[in-house]
Design a protein around this motif. Structure first.
Motif, PDB file in Angstrom:
ATOM      1  N   VAL A 171       0.818  -1.212   0.000  1.00  0.00           N
ATOM      2  CA  VAL A 171       0.000   0.000   0.000  1.00  0.00           C
ATOM      3  C   VAL A 171       0.855   1.268   0.000  1.00  0.00           C
ATOM      4  CG1 VAL A 171      -1.907  -1.187   1.166  1.00  0.00           C
ATOM      5  CG2 VAL A 171      -0.227   0.063   2.541  1.00  0.00           C
ATOM      6  N   GLY A 172       2.136   1.120  -0.333  1.00  0.00           N
ATOM      7  CA  GLY A 172       3.058   2.242  -0.214  1.00  0.00           C
ATOM      8  C   GLY A 172       2.750   3.435  -1.084  1.00  0.00           C
ATOM      9  N   THR A 173       2.237   3.205  -2.299  1.00  0.00           N
ATOM     10  CA  THR A 173       1.960   4.349  -3.170  1.00  0.00           C
ATOM     11  C   THR A 173       0.593   4.976  -2.910  1.00  0.00           C
ATOM     12  OG1 THR A 173       1.185   2.842  -4.925  1.00  0.00           O
ATOM     13  CG2 THR A 173       3.488   3.582  -5.017  1.00  0.00           C
ATOM     14  N   ARG A 174      -0.195   4.368  -2.029  1.00  0.00           N
ATOM     15  CA  ARG A 174      -1.466   4.980  -1.625  1.00  0.00           C
ATOM     16  C   ARG A 174      -1.361   5.473  -0.189  1.00  0.00           C
ATOM     17  NH1 ARG A 174      -5.211   5.237   2.235  1.00  0.00           N
ATOM     18  NH2 ARG A 174      -5.292   2.962   2.449  1.00  0.00           N
ATOM     19  N   ASP A 175      -1.505   4.598   0.769  1.00  0.00           N
ATOM     20  CA  ASP A 175      -1.409   4.983   2.175  1.00  0.00           C
ATOM     21  C   ASP A 175      -0.026   5.560   2.483  1.00  0.00           C
ATOM     22  OD1 ASP A 175      -1.297   5.120   4.967  1.00  0.00           O
ATOM     23  OD2 ASP A 175      -2.536   3.355   5.230  1.00  0.00           O
ATOM     24  N   GLY A 176       0.987   4.995   1.859  1.00  0.00           N
ATOM     25  CA  GLY A 176       2.346   5.451   2.126  1.00  0.00           C
ATOM     26  C   GLY A 176       2.593   6.887   1.722  1.00  0.00           C
ATOM     27  N   LEU A 177       2.099   7.273   0.560  1.00  0.00           N
ATOM     28  CA  LEU A 177       2.401   8.601   0.029  1.00  0.00           C
ATOM     29  C   LEU A 177       1.375   9.671   0.386  1.00  0.00           C
ATOM     30  CD1 LEU A 177       3.759   7.814  -3.563  1.00  0.00           C
ATOM     31  CD2 LEU A 177       5.064   8.340  -1.496  1.00  0.00           C
ATOM     32  N   GLN A 178       0.179   9.270   0.793  1.00  0.00           N
ATOM     33  CA  GLN A 178      -0.896  10.253   0.938  1.00  0.00           C
ATOM     34  C   GLN A 178      -0.594  11.341   1.968  1.00  0.00           C
ATOM     35  OE1 GLN A 178      -4.468   8.259   2.200  1.00  0.00           O
ATOM     36  NE2 GLN A 178      -3.703   7.794   4.244  1.00  0.00           N
ATOM     37  N   ILE A 179       0.259  11.028   2.932  1.00  0.00           N
ATOM     38  CA  ILE A 179       0.561  11.984   3.994  1.00  0.00           C
ATOM     39  C   ILE A 179       1.841  12.787   3.713  1.00  0.00           C
ATOM     40  CG2 ILE A 179       1.997  10.473   5.451  1.00  0.00           C
ATOM     41  CD1 ILE A 179       0.353  11.479   7.863  1.00  0.00           C
ATOM     42  N   GLU A 180       2.565  12.414   2.649  1.00  0.00           N
ATOM     43  CA  GLU A 180       3.863  13.026   2.374  1.00  0.00           C
ATOM     44  C   GLU A 180       3.722  14.402   1.717  1.00  0.00           C
ATOM     45  OE1 GLU A 180       6.898  12.031   3.202  1.00  0.00           O
ATOM     46  OE2 GLU A 180       6.013  10.322   4.260  1.00  0.00           O
ATOM     47  N   PRO A 181       4.434  15.412   2.215  1.00  0.00           N
ATOM     48  CA  PRO A 181       4.366  16.740   1.594  1.00  0.00           C
ATOM     49  C   PRO A 181       5.112  16.823   0.269  1.00  0.00           C
ATOM     50  CG  PRO A 181       5.934  16.735   3.411  1.00  0.00           C
ATOM     51  CD  PRO A 181       5.264  15.398   3.430  1.00  0.00           C
ATOM     52  N   THR A 182       6.105  15.945   0.079  1.00  0.00           N
ATOM     53  CA  THR A 182       6.859  15.930  -1.180  1.00  0.00           C
ATOM     54  C   THR A 182       6.069  15.143  -2.215  1.00  0.00           C
ATOM     55  OG1 THR A 182       8.962  16.010   0.010  1.00  0.00           O
ATOM     56  CG2 THR A 182       9.022  15.261  -2.283  1.00  0.00           C
ATOM     57  N   VAL A 183       5.592  15.824  -3.250  1.00  0.00           N
ATOM     58  CA  VAL A 183       4.795  15.151  -4.278  1.00  0.00           C
ATOM     59  C   VAL A 183       5.718  14.366  -5.192  1.00  0.00           C
ATOM     60  CG1 VAL A 183       3.218  15.456  -6.220  1.00  0.00           C
ATOM     61  CG2 VAL A 183       2.979  16.887  -4.187  1.00  0.00           C
ATOM     62  N   VAL A 184       5.502  13.063  -5.256  1.00  0.00           N
ATOM     63  CA  VAL A 184       6.319  12.191  -6.094  1.00  0.00           C
ATOM     64  C   VAL A 184       5.795  12.261  -7.524  1.00  0.00           C
ATOM     65  CG1 VAL A 184       7.020   9.794  -6.491  1.00  0.00           C
ATOM     66  CG2 VAL A 184       6.830  10.677  -4.153  1.00  0.00           C
ATOM     67  N   PRO A 185       6.664  12.491  -8.510  1.00  0.00           N
ATOM     68  CA  PRO A 185       6.205  12.579  -9.900  1.00  0.00           C
ATOM     69  C   PRO A 185       5.504  11.297 -10.355  1.00  0.00           C
ATOM     70  CG  PRO A 185       8.462  13.376  -9.689  1.00  0.00           C
ATOM     71  CD  PRO A 185       8.110  12.742  -8.383  1.00  0.00           C
ATOM     72  N   ILE A 221      13.758  -4.674  -0.462  1.00  0.00           N
ATOM     73  CA  ILE A 221      14.714  -3.786   0.207  1.00  0.00           C
ATOM     74  C   ILE A 221      15.143  -2.674  -0.743  1.00  0.00           C
ATOM     75  CG2 ILE A 221      17.057  -3.654   1.152  1.00  0.00           C
ATOM     76  CD1 ILE A 221      16.568  -6.511   2.276  1.00  0.00           C
ATOM     77  N   ALA A 222      15.394  -3.024  -1.985  1.00  0.00           N
ATOM     78  CA  ALA A 222      15.792  -2.022  -2.982  1.00  0.00           C
ATOM     79  C   ALA A 222      14.676  -1.003  -3.209  1.00  0.00           C
ATOM     80  CB  ALA A 222      16.156  -2.715  -4.290  1.00  0.00           C
ATOM     81  N   ILE A 223      13.428  -1.458  -3.190  1.00  0.00           N
ATOM     82  CA  ILE A 223      12.290  -0.550  -3.357  1.00  0.00           C
ATOM     83  C   ILE A 223      12.235   0.435  -2.200  1.00  0.00           C
ATOM     84  CG2 ILE A 223       9.768  -0.418  -3.400  1.00  0.00           C
ATOM     85  CD1 ILE A 223       9.883  -3.213  -4.834  1.00  0.00           C
ATOM     86  N   ALA A 224      12.452  -0.040  -0.985  1.00  0.00           N
ATOM     87  CA  ALA A 224      12.436   0.844   0.184  1.00  0.00           C
ATOM     88  C   ALA A 224      13.519   1.916   0.072  1.00  0.00           C
ATOM     89  CB  ALA A 224      12.614   0.022   1.458  1.00  0.00           C
ATOM     90  N   HIS A 225      14.709   1.515  -0.367  1.00  0.00           N
ATOM     91  CA  HIS A 225      15.781   2.503  -0.539  1.00  0.00           C
ATOM     92  C   HIS A 225      15.438   3.499  -1.643  1.00  0.00           C
ATOM     93  CE1 HIS A 225      18.687   1.065   2.339  1.00  0.00           C
ATOM     94  NE2 HIS A 225      18.590  -0.176   1.879  1.00  0.00           N
ATOM     95  N   ARG A 226      14.795   3.030  -2.691  1.00  0.00           N
ATOM     96  CA  ARG A 226      14.386   3.938  -3.772  1.00  0.00           C
ATOM     97  C   ARG A 226      13.362   4.946  -3.256  1.00  0.00           C
ATOM     98  NH1 ARG A 226      12.776   2.076  -9.868  1.00  0.00           N
ATOM     99  NH2 ARG A 226      12.379   4.151 -10.725  1.00  0.00           N
ATOM    100  N   MET A 227      12.414   4.478  -2.469  1.00  0.00           N
ATOM    101  CA  MET A 227      11.416   5.375  -1.901  1.00  0.00           C
ATOM    102  C   MET A 227      12.078   6.400  -0.995  1.00  0.00           C
ATOM    103  SD  MET A 227       8.016   5.786  -1.931  1.00  0.00           S
ATOM    104  CE  MET A 227       7.032   4.284  -1.992  1.00  0.00           C
ATOM    105  N   GLU A 228      13.048   5.970  -0.228  1.00  0.00           N
ATOM    106  CA  GLU A 228      13.776   6.865   0.663  1.00  0.00           C
ATOM    107  C   GLU A 228      14.470   7.980  -0.126  1.00  0.00           C
ATOM    108  OE1 GLU A 228      15.975   5.656   4.600  1.00  0.00           O
ATOM    109  OE2 GLU A 228      17.308   5.304   2.898  1.00  0.00           O
ATOM    110  N   ARG A 229      15.100   7.610  -1.233  1.00  0.00           N
ATOM    111  CA  ARG A 229      15.772   8.620  -2.067  1.00  0.00           C
ATOM    112  C   ARG A 229      14.774   9.598  -2.668  1.00  0.00           C
ATOM    113  NH1 ARG A 229      18.658   3.950  -3.568  1.00  0.00           N
ATOM    114  NH2 ARG A 229      17.468   3.746  -5.503  1.00  0.00           N
ATOM    115  N   LEU A 230      13.624   9.099  -3.112  1.00  0.00           N
ATOM    116  CA  LEU A 230      12.610   9.958  -3.721  1.00  0.00           C
ATOM    117  C   LEU A 230      12.088  10.993  -2.726  1.00  0.00           C
ATOM    118  CD1 LEU A 230      10.482   7.421  -5.802  1.00  0.00           C
ATOM    119  CD2 LEU A 230      11.771   9.369  -6.704  1.00  0.00           C
TER     120      LEU A 230
END
Length: 318
Positions: A18-32, A280-289
């Protein structure tokens, strides 16, 4: 294939990302949009079959998810991929039916206060609106799924009577819903109320399948997974790196981490069909974004048997 079809083989557990829904909905940085698409495609490549990609909510309420249609259009599905999204109302259903969505998730809170904060309506208004939304989704070939927010406690009202959850679950059953997600929206679930809630629901709705949506707000997310497993749950939501939280609830923090959950399940002798190193690689990618450290543990330490050269660390002196 139904959006929540599960491998029923012994020892198999479904992890729903659910990372791109619940995960991102609260983030102030808008991911392209293109980065969201790439994230979902990498999740599919890791072996994750069920992904709650986005939400068809008001652009003003959750601007991070305003690109729902564009994200869904760019995803490279596999034959066993099931893409889901929250669909809170008829307007959302109209939008969803124009996309390659597999499952539309209806959502209501077990608490009146949280439902008004999160959806700006009463519980009764939400429930009364569900039949029309469900009908539109089904006409569009989209499976209807149910979700109950704050199912294990509300940050405004505290502990809730089991009847509040049972009432909503009955309504979903009457709508023909076969899968209900029980949301621990602000991490108020405990092993005790997880067990009590599941047993009450199973006693009344023995044919219903349940997903646990757990947050790690108070550090017991994976302990609650173990209790869920003991109670027969075989489907759990999680977010890459432990992202997430409801923007309309006090004290909300992240979901249990996908990679931590996959590690726990594998080390418990259970199968997921997911490549841990890729999560694990996905988590690191999300962290960088997002440009900030995430809460995952396994993304830092790696799998248990990831070994290191002895000369890579200093030797104690003395």
């Amino acid at each position: 294939m139904d959006a929540m079809t599960t491998n029923t083989a012994s020892g198999f557990v479904e992890v729903v990302e659910v990372g791109t829904r619940d995960g991102l909905q609260i983030e102030p940085t808008v991911v392209p949009t293109e980065e969201k698409v790439a994230l979902v495609n990498s999740m599919i490549d890791s072996g994750i079959r069920h992904i709650e990609v986005t939400s068809f909510v008001s652009f003003k309420a959750v601007p991070q998810l305003a690109d729902a249609e564009q994200v869904l259009a760019g995803i490279r599905k596999r034959p066993d991929t099931n893409l889901m999204a929250l669909v809170p109302n008829l307007r959302g259903a109209e939008r969803a039916c124009k996309t390659p969505l597999d499952g539309g998730v209806l959502l209501v809170s077990a608490s009146e206060t949280h439902n008004r904060k999160n959806l700006n309506r009463s519980i009764n208004d939400s429930l009364h609106g569900f039949p029309a939304v469900a009908e539109m989704l089904r006409q569009g070939g989209i499976e209807v799924l149910g979700a109950i927010a704050v199912a294990f406690g509300c940050p405004f009202e505290g502990d809730l009577p089991l009847e509040a959850v049972l009432r909503i679950a009955r309504t979903y059953a009457e709508l023909g819903v076969r899968h209900i997600t029980l949301g621990d929206t602000t991490g108020m679930a405990t092993p005790r109320n997880i067990r009590a809630t599941l047993r009450a629901l199973r006693a009344e709705l023995p044919e219903m399948e349940f997903t646990l949506h757990l947050h790690n707000t108070r550090g017991v997310g994976l302990a609650n997974v173990l209790v869920g497993l003991e109670e027969g749950v075989r489907r759990f939501d999680a977010a890459a790196g432990g992202l997430g939280g409801c923007p309309f609830a006090a004290g909300a923090t992240g979901n249990i981490c996908t990679e931590d959950l996959v590690y726990l399940l594998h080390e418990s002798g259970l199968e997921t069909g997911i490549d841990l190193e890729k999560t694990i690689a996905i988590a690191h990618r999300m962290e960088r974004l997002l440009g900030k450290p995430l809460a995952g543990q396994v993304m830092r330490a790696g799998p248990r048997l990831r070994l290191h050269a002895a000369d890579a660390v200093p030797t104690a002196a003395g």
